[in-house]
Design a protein around this motif. Structure first.
Motif: not given
Ligand SMILES: Nc1ncnc2c1ncn2[C@@H]1O[C@H](COP(=O)(O)OP(=O)(O)O)[C@@H](O)[C@H]1O
Ligand SMILES: [Mg+2]
Lengths: 283, 425
Positions: B199-201
């Motif tokens: 999730i976003n990295g």
């Protein structure tokens, strides 16, 4: 109690602060529409402090709907409802109830699978404080609150005359006892105003007669102001200090019972509807 | 309006589900109830002690035939699963049985509780190194390692918070719509975990691989009493004690709340929502409280589950689990925790072990090769249908409900009642 006088003077201006007699509740300019139907049209209404007033009218006149506006179940399209001096217009029912407005229902609505005592205890909900943690831990404060709650419930059940069946499920009570239990449950709110919706429906004449005394006792001993919707004219005439007549959502007459009895428009409203139900049997 | 004479005492209702009330009835009546009220908690405690003694001390010494029998039909791991599912069912019962709110996505709380355990009791978050009375496996010191006993309430509270978050906007809905929203929630949460590895990295859940292994359970001061200091995958009998304690907690909390102000408000809402609100019961708050309590119990159940299987994996949390839990509540007797417990123990046994072994036995006897566990839901469905036909109130219903469902119809004896039914929506 004073009756018609304050109702007349109040018509002019409801925001007036120096009302002649203290009012337990007042509604002004109430209008409610269901789609195109105007169920209540611009009705003003007051309940004097510790008064007993009634609302009558043919079936479908809008009496129950008016109750539902007072209790917050319906939000009026127009108008204001004051409980004491507090504006309760549009408040949710539980809020209005906890501020001191209690009611019974035209068709008994008890919590069937709860005992009479538990039914009354539910009425005390807003006055009790214990939350989840205190209840799980059974703190001394919570236990005291429960004990006092039960004592008060007992007291109320005795007061309405059904102390013997406190531990019965309310669904197993006789019809008359259920009606009494509804009153006890409503009184558990320690209300300022009590609304009774057709409380003598289904009672025989003797029961109705006793009911008149009961209403007076409730007012005198519990210090509440009472508004009742009633179809039994003999009850209305004996119990009320003031009678308001609704017809098709309009207030068509208001005054002491004797006056209402001989009011042309009232007679017409009832006679015009012969055959709908047994109204007018007393006239 | 004459007051009727009191009907026979057996129509009286006990307070809550099982505990006696100190009210002013005749002492004889009260004592009889007291005994009846205690049978279930006593039976539950006794059964737990018996199981523990049997599996911990007797079976290891027993002849091979005897211990094989128990290994086949009722292994410890199955018992643990049963107790954990029972905990969860007791939690769902608060929402469904007490407050009367249909919840088709209860598995979401179970999943969230499980992942909280995964996050706080493993080396998963390797970027941090936190240890608070935790017991990381050797070489796994990085990550967050909190004590199991701390993770339980944390997961419970976290789930309760989520219960409120999804409840607040949805509890205004009529019950059918509410059921649909909960269904959606139960589907979404496991999906989030299944796809939450980037999730976003940020790796939230390790995706389909899940989080494993979990730290063993520390037993703290009990280590001095001969309990192993850490309970790992092989200490199933000791874990059983812990799961029983957790289930007991769930039962205790539900019973206590049920008897008090909030429990009465739940019951009132279940009976007649409109009348309840007119009596000063705030509907939203009261329903939210049911959601929160149910979610709390689901959360601790999720932690227990994760510790029993040694990790969390998103595919464990399927819609079918929500339905099985609901079946447990209905089968056991909605509203009565002991009934729900019983229903859960029986169904979970069938689910995890009973059906498979019975199938093997039948296959052997008739020389067939049927895959019995695959008929699991057929059996569940059949049980539910039979229950609805012959014992609608469940195995062990609430006293108050039993009366209604067992009673012959009173026909037209009560016009007021009929009228009332018409009036309600
Ligand atoms: N929720 C509602 N929606 C639409 N119409 C309603 C609703 N409640 C009441 N009414 C209508 O308003 C009118 C007044 O009804 P009601 O207040 O029950 O009369 P009463 O109690 O005087 O017999 C009736 O015509 C009824 O059909
Ligand atoms: Mg009416």
């Amino acid at each position: 109690m004073t009756d018609t006088r304050d109702a007349d003077t109040r018509d002019a201006d409801t925001t007036d602060t120096d009302t002649p007699a203290p009012l337990a509740m007042s509604a002004s300019g109430i209008t409610i529409r269901f789609g195109g139907l105007v169920a209540i049209g611009n009705v003003d209404f007051t309940i004097p402090e510790r008064g007993i007033v009634s609302l009558i009218g043919p079936n479908g006149a809008g009496k129950t709907t008016f109750f539902n506006v007072l209790t917050g179940l319906y939000r009026p399209s127009n108008g204001r409802v004051l409980l004491g001096s507090k504006d309760v217009t549009g408040m949710s029912p539980h809020k209005v109830a906890s501020l001191g407005l209690a009611r019974t229902f035209q068709n008994i609505r008890l919590f069937n699978l709860m005992t009479a005592e538990e039914n009354v205890l539910v009425g005390m909900h807003s006055r009790m404080r214990s939350g989840i943690v205190r209840t799980v831990l059974r703190t001394p404060g919570q236990r005291r609150e429960e004990r006092e709650g039960r004592e008060f419930a007992r007291e109320l059940l005795e007061f309405v005359g059904i102390g013997a069946v406190a531990q019965e499920l309310s669904r197993n009570l006789s019809y008359g006892d259920q009606r009494r239990l509804e009153v006890a449950r409503a009184l558990a709110l320690r209300p300022r105003v009590l609304l009774l919706d057709e409380p003598t429906a289904g009672m025989n004449p003797q029961e109705s007669a006793r009911f008149v005394e009961f209403v007076h006792r409730v007012r005198d001993e519990r210090g509440v102001s009472i508004l009742l919707i009633e179809h039994d004219m003999s009850v209305v005439m004996r119990v009320s200090e003031r009678v308001t007549v609704l017809d098709r959502g309009e207030k068509i007459a208001e005054g002491p019972p004797e006056e209402i009895k001989s009011d042309e428009r009232v007679i017409e409203a009832y006679l015009g509807k012969t055959g709908t139900h047994g109204y007018g049997e007393d006239e | 309006m004459a007051t009727t004479a009191a009907p026979a005492t057996d129509t009286r209702v006990k307070n809550g589900d099982g505990t006696g009330r100190g009210g002013g009835d005749g002492a004889g009546v009260r004592r009889r109830h007291r005994l009846g009220d205690r049978i279930w908690p006593l039976g539950f405690a006794l059964a737990a002690v018996l199981v523990f003694v049997l599996y911990q001390w007797i079976l290891p010494q027993a002849p091979a035939g005897v211990s094989d029998f128990f290994q086949t039909w009722l292994p410890m791991s199955t018992i643990n699963q049963c107790v954990i599912w029972a905990t969860m069912a007791v939690g769902l019962n608060v929402v469904v049985g007490y407050a009367g709110l249909l919840d088709l996505g209860y598995v979401a709380f179970w999943a969230i509780g499980g992942y909280v355990a995964g996050w706080l009791m493993s080396g998963f978050f390797g970027q941090w190194q936190i240890n608070f009375f935790g017991h990381p496996a050797p070489g796994q010191e990085s990550g967050i390692h909190l004590s199991f006993w701390l993770v339980l309430p944390l997961a419970g509270l976290f789930c309760a918070l989520w219960g409120v978050i999804i409840g607040a906007p949805t509890l205004r809905l009529k019950s059918d719509y509410l059921a649909l929203v909960t269904l959606g929630f139960g589907e979404i949460i496991p999906e989030v975990f299944k796809n939450g590895e980037n999730i976003n990295g940020f790796n939230l859940s390790n995706g389909v691989k899940g989080i494993t292994p979990l730290d063993p359970i520390s037993t703290g001061p009990f280590a001095y009493l001969g309990v192993p200091e850490e309970l790992g995958p092989f200490d199933e009998t000791w874990k059983f004690v812990i799961y029983v304690l957790i289930a007991t907690f769930a039962v205790f909390v539900s019973l206590r709340i049920r008897e008090g102000r909030l429990g009465r408000a739940w019951l009132a809402i279940r009976e007649d929502e409109l009348a309840a609100s007119m009596m000063g019961v705030p509907l939203m708050r009261t329903k939210l409280a049911a959601y929160a309590v149910g979610a709390f119990i689901g959360g601790i159940g999720g932690v227990a589950y994760a510790s029993a299987v040694g990790g969390v994996a998103a595919e464990d949390f399927a819609f079918s689990s929500s339905i099985i839990l609901l079946a447990m509540v209905v089968l056991g007797g909605m509203g009565n925790v002991w009934g729900v417990m019983l229903g859960a123990l029986v169904l979970q046994w069938i689910n995890s072990n009973g059906l498979a072994k019975a199938g093997e036995a039948i296959n052997q006897a008739v020389g067939k090769d049927l895959n019995f566990p695959s008929y699991n839901f057929l059996v569940f469905g059949a049980i539910l249908i039979l229950m609805m036909l012959f014992r609608r109130e469940g195995l062990l219903p609430e006293t108050r409900t039993r009366q209604v469902l067992r009673e012959p119809d009173r026909g037209g004896a009560e016009p007021a009642d009929a009228e009332l039914e018409g009036e309600r929506r």
